[in-house]
Motif scaffolding. Structure first.
Motif, PDB file in Angstrom:
ATOM      1  N   THR A 212       0.840  -1.204   0.000  1.00 52.44           N
ATOM      2  CA  THR A 212       0.000   0.000   0.000  1.00 52.44           C
ATOM      3  C   THR A 212       0.873   1.252   0.000  1.00 52.44           C
ATOM      4  N   GLY A 213       0.459   2.220  -0.785  1.00 54.89           N
ATOM      5  CA  GLY A 213       1.169   3.497  -0.815  1.00 54.89           C
ATOM      6  C   GLY A 213       2.280   3.585  -1.835  1.00 54.89           C
ATOM      7  N   PHE A 214       2.590   2.509  -2.540  1.00 58.76           N
ATOM      8  CA  PHE A 214       3.602   2.569  -3.600  1.00 58.76           C
ATOM      9  C   PHE A 214       2.923   3.119  -4.859  1.00 58.76           C
ATOM     10  N   ARG A 215       3.360   4.292  -5.294  1.00 56.73           N
ATOM     11  CA  ARG A 215       2.617   5.058  -6.304  1.00 56.73           C
ATOM     12  C   ARG A 215       3.494   5.377  -7.521  1.00 56.73           C
ATOM     13  N   ILE A 216       2.833   5.636  -8.621  1.00 52.13           N
ATOM     14  CA  ILE A 216       3.548   6.061  -9.823  1.00 52.13           C
ATOM     15  C   ILE A 216       3.991   7.517  -9.687  1.00 52.13           C
ATOM     16  N   ARG A 217       5.060   7.836 -10.371  1.00 52.19           N
ATOM     17  CA  ARG A 217       5.586   9.211 -10.391  1.00 52.19           C
ATOM     18  C   ARG A 217       5.780   9.604 -11.847  1.00 52.19           C
ATOM     19  N   GLY A 218       4.745  10.230 -12.401  1.00 55.52           N
ATOM     20  CA  GLY A 218       4.754  10.554 -13.819  1.00 55.52           C
ATOM     21  C   GLY A 218       5.858  11.499 -14.227  1.00 55.52           C
ATOM     22  N   GLN A 219       6.284  12.363 -13.330  1.00 57.49           N
ATOM     23  CA  GLN A 219       7.316  13.358 -13.668  1.00 57.49           C
ATOM     24  C   GLN A 219       8.693  12.742 -13.874  1.00 57.49           C
ATOM     25  N   ARG A 220       8.887  11.488 -13.462  1.00 60.57           N
ATOM     26  CA  ARG A 220      10.179  10.804 -13.589  1.00 60.57           C
ATOM     27  C   ARG A 220      11.306  11.560 -12.879  1.00 60.57           C
ATOM     28  N   GLY A 228      19.935   4.218 -11.347  1.00 59.89           N
ATOM     29  CA  GLY A 228      19.903   5.477 -12.088  1.00 59.89           C
ATOM     30  C   GLY A 228      18.659   5.623 -12.944  1.00 59.89           C
ATOM     31  N   ILE A 229      17.639   4.808 -12.703  1.00 60.31           N
ATOM     32  CA  ILE A 229      16.424   4.777 -13.517  1.00 60.31           C
ATOM     33  C   ILE A 229      15.280   5.429 -12.737  1.00 60.31           C
ATOM     34  N   PRO A 230      14.460   6.256 -13.383  1.00 58.53           N
ATOM     35  CA  PRO A 230      13.293   6.833 -12.693  1.00 58.53           C
ATOM     36  C   PRO A 230      12.361   5.748 -12.157  1.00 58.53           C
ATOM     37  N   ARG A 231      11.742   6.039 -11.020  1.00 53.81           N
ATOM     38  CA  ARG A 231      10.887   5.052 -10.366  1.00 53.81           C
ATOM     39  C   ARG A 231       9.708   5.750  -9.711  1.00 53.81           C
ATOM     40  N   GLY A 232       8.834   4.964  -9.098  1.00 56.50           N
ATOM     41  CA  GLY A 232       7.717   5.522  -8.344  1.00 56.50           C
ATOM     42  C   GLY A 232       8.165   6.007  -6.966  1.00 56.50           C
ATOM     43  N   TYR A 233       7.183   6.213  -6.101  1.00 56.15           N
ATOM     44  CA  TYR A 233       7.504   6.718  -4.762  1.00 56.15           C
ATOM     45  C   TYR A 233       6.531   6.134  -3.750  1.00 56.15           C
ATOM     46  N   ILE A 234       6.768   6.424  -2.479  1.00 58.87           N
ATOM     47  CA  ILE A 234       5.910   5.924  -1.400  1.00 58.87           C
ATOM     48  C   ILE A 234       5.115   7.086  -0.829  1.00 58.87           C
ATOM     49  N   GLN A 235       3.800   6.975  -0.862  1.00 56.35           N
ATOM     50  CA  GLN A 235       2.921   7.959  -0.241  1.00 56.35           C
ATOM     51  C   GLN A 235       2.541   7.429   1.145  1.00 56.35           C
ATOM     52  N   THR A 236       3.180   7.963   2.151  1.00 54.52           N
ATOM     53  CA  THR A 236       3.063   7.396   3.501  1.00 54.52           C
ATOM     54  C   THR A 236       1.655   7.477   4.060  1.00 54.52           C
ATOM     55  N   SER A 237       0.888   8.475   3.662  1.00 52.28           N
ATOM     56  CA  SER A 237      -0.432   8.699   4.263  1.00 52.28           C
ATOM     57  C   SER A 237      -1.441   7.611   3.923  1.00 52.28           C
ATOM     58  N   ILE A 238      -1.189   6.827   2.868  1.00 47.49           N
ATOM     59  CA  ILE A 238      -2.158   5.786   2.483  1.00 47.49           C
ATOM     60  C   ILE A 238      -1.570   4.385   2.680  1.00 47.49           C
ATOM     61  N   HIS A 239      -0.458   4.298   3.420  1.00 46.05           N
ATOM     62  CA  HIS A 239       0.145   2.997   3.685  1.00 46.05           C
ATOM     63  C   HIS A 239      -0.466   2.383   4.936  1.00 46.05           C
ATOM     64  N   GLU A 240      -0.698   1.079   4.891  1.00 47.85           N
ATOM     65  CA  GLU A 240      -1.203   0.342   6.057  1.00 47.85           C
ATOM     66  C   GLU A 240      -0.048   0.121   7.033  1.00 47.85           C
ATOM     67  N   THR A 241      -0.116   0.796   8.191  1.00 48.82           N
ATOM     68  CA  THR A 241       1.016   0.829   9.118  1.00 48.82           C
ATOM     69  C   THR A 241       1.032  -0.309  10.131  1.00 48.82           C
ATOM     70  N   SER A 242       0.000  -1.143  10.141  1.00 46.85           N
ATOM     71  CA  SER A 242      -0.046  -2.226  11.130  1.00 46.85           C
ATOM     72  C   SER A 242       0.990  -3.301  10.816  1.00 46.85           C
ATOM     73  N   ASP A 243       1.272  -4.154  11.809  1.00 47.29           N
ATOM     74  CA  ASP A 243       2.148  -5.295  11.573  1.00 47.29           C
ATOM     75  C   ASP A 243       1.449  -6.286  10.642  1.00 47.29           C
ATOM     76  N   LYS A 244       2.242  -7.012   9.845  1.00 45.63           N
ATOM     77  CA  LYS A 244       1.696  -7.995   8.905  1.00 45.63           C
ATOM     78  C   LYS A 244       2.217  -9.385   9.282  1.00 45.63           C
ATOM     79  N   THR A 245       1.309 -10.303   9.578  1.00 44.80           N
ATOM     80  CA  THR A 245       1.689 -11.655   9.976  1.00 44.80           C
ATOM     81  C   THR A 245       1.284 -12.639   8.894  1.00 44.80           C
TER      82      THR A 245
END
Length: 550
Positions: A212-220, A228-245
Motif C-alpha cells: 500500500t502506498g507505492f505510487r507512480i511518479r509521472g514526472q520521472r 539510475g532509472i526513474p521510479r515511483g515513490y511511497i505515499q506514507t499517508s495511504i500505507h497500512e502501518t499495522s504489523d503484517k503476519t
C-alpha cells in the motif's frame, strides 16, 4: 542421468553454434568460430558480459517541426516532441535494434525476465516503458533478489498491476498475488481452500498491505540510486502501518509496520527476505530458466539432477544470476552429452520464437539496417516498426511487448504445447514470410514503394562473394555444406544433403554449371544466374523444418 558436470575440451563448431543460438540474438559465423576454439569455461564470460549500448535512447526526427534526431527520454523531464502513440513504437524499435547488435546474453535475459515480469507497452507513457526496459536490462545479469525489489517501484509495473489503486482504505491484491505467483515463489499444487502449497490467500492479503502506498511518479523525477532509472515513490499517508503476519508457509513471520518512507521501504525489504528464504523461489526461477534456454520438458530426472543443483548454486551465491548461467551453459546436459544418445533432447529441440527466427538471419547475413541518425524514418518506421513489428512479429504470434495477459507469451509457459504454439493456422504464413522479406526487401506482395522494408535486402551473390563465408565458393558441394553447417542446428543425412545440393541448388544440373556461372559472375559482375541459384537454396534452407528449430 542428466548431468551438470562441465564438458571438456574445446567447444568445436557444433557446440559453439548451439551455445550462441540459445544465448544471444546475434548469431554470426565469426562469433561461432571464435567460441569453437575455446573451452566452455573460457567461452562463457564473453557471453555473460554487458556490452555498451549502441544508442542510450531512441531519437525522433520531425524536420517539419524543427526536430532533427531529437532526444526526449534522457535526461528525464524533457517535453514530449509528439503524441505518445507516435513515440512508443520508436522505443520498441530502439530495443530491437540494441538486441540485434548485442553479441552477448543480456538482451535475451531481459526478454526472459519480461516474459514473467510482464508489463505491456501501453502500461504507461512511452518514457516509463523505456524505464521498464532499462530496468530489465539492468537486472538481466545481476542479482535476482535485487531486481525483484526494484520492480516493486517501477512505474509501469505499479500501473499495470493496479497497485496505484492499493491503499489502506481500499486494498488491491493484484500486485501481491502476481508477486507470489509469477515473480518469485510460484503457485504450487492446491493443498486446500486458499492454500497453494507455496503461499496462501492470507499471504496475498498481508502482502497487499506491504505494497500500500507505492505510487507512480509521472514526472520521472524520483531516481533510484542503484540503477539510475526513474521510479515511483511511497505515499506514507495511504500505507497500512499495522504489523503484517504471514501463514505457516512463511513460518508465521511477522513484519513490523512502518510510518515513514524509510520504515515502509524496510517493510518491503523484510518481506522480500522472507520470500527469498524459501528454497522454492530458486527452484521456480531455475525451472523458468531451463524452459527458456534448454527444453520445455522437465521430468523428475531433470528436476532432481538439474533444477535442484542449479537452485542450490543460486542460493549459495545469494541469488546472483551469473553463477547459475555459467553452470548451466558449461554442463554436459546443455550440449546433450550426458547420455549415449546425443542430439535427442536439447540441440535442435526448441522451436525458434518469431523474434529468434528474425534476428538470426539478420545477423548471420550481416544485413545493413538503415542508420537511426542519417536515415531515421527508414530505420524506425519502415524497417523496425512497419516491417518487423507490424508485419512480421505481430502476424507471427509474438507482438513484442504486447503480451495477451499477465502470464506472458503462451509458448513459454502454457503446457503441454509450449513452443509448438508458435505454429498455428493464424501464424504459420507470416512466420514463413521471413525469407521473402529478406531476399526481396518487401514486406508484402506488391510493387508500390509503401511495401518496402526501408532498405535492408540480401543480395545472396554479393554476400557470398564479399563475406568470406565459404571456404571455396566455386565448389557447389562446399557452398551447400558450409551453409547447412552454420544455419541448421544438426547435421543432415546424405539424402537430405543431396536434396539441398542437387534438387534445389543445382536443379539437377552438373556441378560444373555452378562453377562456370560463379566464375562468370566474378569476371563480368552479372549476378543473375548465381543469385537465382543461391536464392533458391536459401529459400529452401530458411523454409526447412530444421531451420525452424535451434
Amino acid at each position: 542421468m542428466a548431468s551438470l558436470d562441465p564438458i571438456q575440451g574445446n567447444l568445436g563448431q557444433k557446440r559453439a553454434a548451439h551455445l550462441l543460438r540459445r544465448t544471444s540474438f546475434r548469431y554470426t559465423k565469426n562469433k561461432v568460430n571464435a567460441l569453437a576454439n575455446l573451452q566452455a569455461f573460457q567461452s562463457i564470460p564473453s557471453l555473460l558480459a554487458y556490452e555498451s549500448l549502441k544508442m542510450d535512447q531512441p531519437v525522433y526526427d520531425d524536420s517539419a517541426n524543427g526536430l532533427d534526431n531529437a532526444n526526449w527520454i534522457l535526461p528525464p523531464g524533457q517535453a514530449l516532441p509528439a503524441q505518445d502513440f507516435v513515440l512508443r513504437p520508436l522505443v520498441i524499435s530502439w530495443w530491437l535494434n540494441e538486441a540485434l547488435n548485442d553479441s552477448g546474453i543480456s538482451h535475451k535475459m531481459a526478454l526472459f525476465f519480461h516474459q514473467y515480469m510482464i508489463v505491456d507497452a501501453f502500461s504507461y507513457q512511452n518514457t516509463h516503458f523505456f524505464d521498464y526496459l532499462k530496468l530489465m536490462h539492468w537486472g538481466a545479469l545481476r542479482n535476482f533478489k535485487d531486481l525483484c525489489t526494484k520492480l516493486v517501484m517501477d512505474n509501469c509495473m505499479i500501473r499495470y498491476l493496479n497497485n496505484q489503486q492499493n491503499t489502506k482504505y481500499n486494498p488491491n491484491e493484484n500486485f501481491s498475488r502476481e508477486f507470489f505467483e509469477l515473480f518469485t515463489i510460484g503457485k504450487g499444487p492446491q493443498a486446500g481452500p486458499g492454500d497453494y502449497t507455496n503461499y496462501t490467500e492470507h499471504d496475498v492479503v498481508e502482502a497487499a498491505k506491504i505494497f500500500t502506498g507505492f505510487r507512480i511518479r509521472g514526472q520521472r523525477d524520483q531516481i533510484d540510486p542503484d540503477t539510475g532509472i526513474p521510479r515511483g515513490y511511497i505515499q506514507t499517508s495511504i500505507h497500512e502501518t499495522s504489523d503484517k503476519t504471514f501463514s505457516e508457509r512463511f513460518q508465521n513471520t511477522t513484519i513490523s509496520g512502518g510510518t515513514s518512507s524509510t520504515e515502509i521501504y524496510q517493510e518491503l525489504l523484510d518481506f522480500i527476505d522472507m520470500i527469498f528464504a524459501q528454497e522454492e523461489v530458486s527452484k521456480n526461477f531455475c525451472r523458468r530458466l531451463y524452459r527458456f534456454f534448454v527444453s520445455r520438458k522437465i521430468t523428475d530426472e531433470i528436476e532432481n539432477d538439474i533444477i535442484e543443483p542449479l537452485a542450490a548454486t543460486m542460493r549459495n551465491n545469494n541469488y546472483e544470476i551469473k553463477p547459475v548461467l555459467q553452470q548451466l551453459f558449461m554442463s554436459k546436459h546443455f550440449y546433450d552429452e550426458d547420455d549415449s544418445q546425443t542430439d535427442d533432447d536439447v540441440i535442435g529441440g526448441l522451436i525458434k520464437s518469431p523474434l529468434e527466427l528474425m534476428f538470426q538471419p539478420l545477423s548471420f547475413f550481416n544485413l545493413t539496417i538503415p542508420d537511426p541518425y542519417d536515415d531515421n524514418y527508414n530505420h524506425y518506421q519502415r524497417f523496425w516498426r512497419q516491417a518487423m513489428q507490424d508485419r512480421y512479429l505481430l502476424l507471427s504470434g509474438m507482438s513484442i511487448f504486447y503480451p495477451d495477459n499477465v502470464a506472458g507469451y503462451p509458448a513459454y509457459h502454457q503446457s503441454p504445447d509450449f513452443h509448438h504454439q508458435w505454429f498455428n493456422s493464424s501464424t504459420i504464413i507470416s512466420r514463413y514470410k521471413m525469407p521473402a522479406i529478406l531476399l526481396t526487401g518487401k514486406r508484402s506482395v506488391g510493387t508500390g514503394t509503401n511495401t518496402t522494408i526501408g532498405g535492408p535486402i540480401l543480395n545472396s551473390a554479393v554476400w557470398l562473394r564479399d563475406s568470406n563465408f565459404c571456404s571455396d565458393p566455386t565448389d557447389s558441394y562446399v557452398v551447400v555444406q558450409d551453409l547447412l553447417e552454420y544455419l541448421l542446428p544438426l547435421e543432415v543425412d546424405s539424402a537430405r544433403f543431396n536434396y539441398f545440393l542437387n534438387t534445389v541448388f543445382l536443379d539437377e544440373l552438373p556441378p560444373a554449371d555452378w562453377t562456370y556461372e560463379w566464375q562468370d559472375f566474378l569476371n563480368s559482375g552479372d549476378d543473375a544466374e548465381v543469385k537465382k541459384m543461391l536464392d533458391r537454396l536459401l529459400y529452401a534452407i530458411l523454409y526447412s523444418p530444421e531451420f525452424q528449430t535451434m
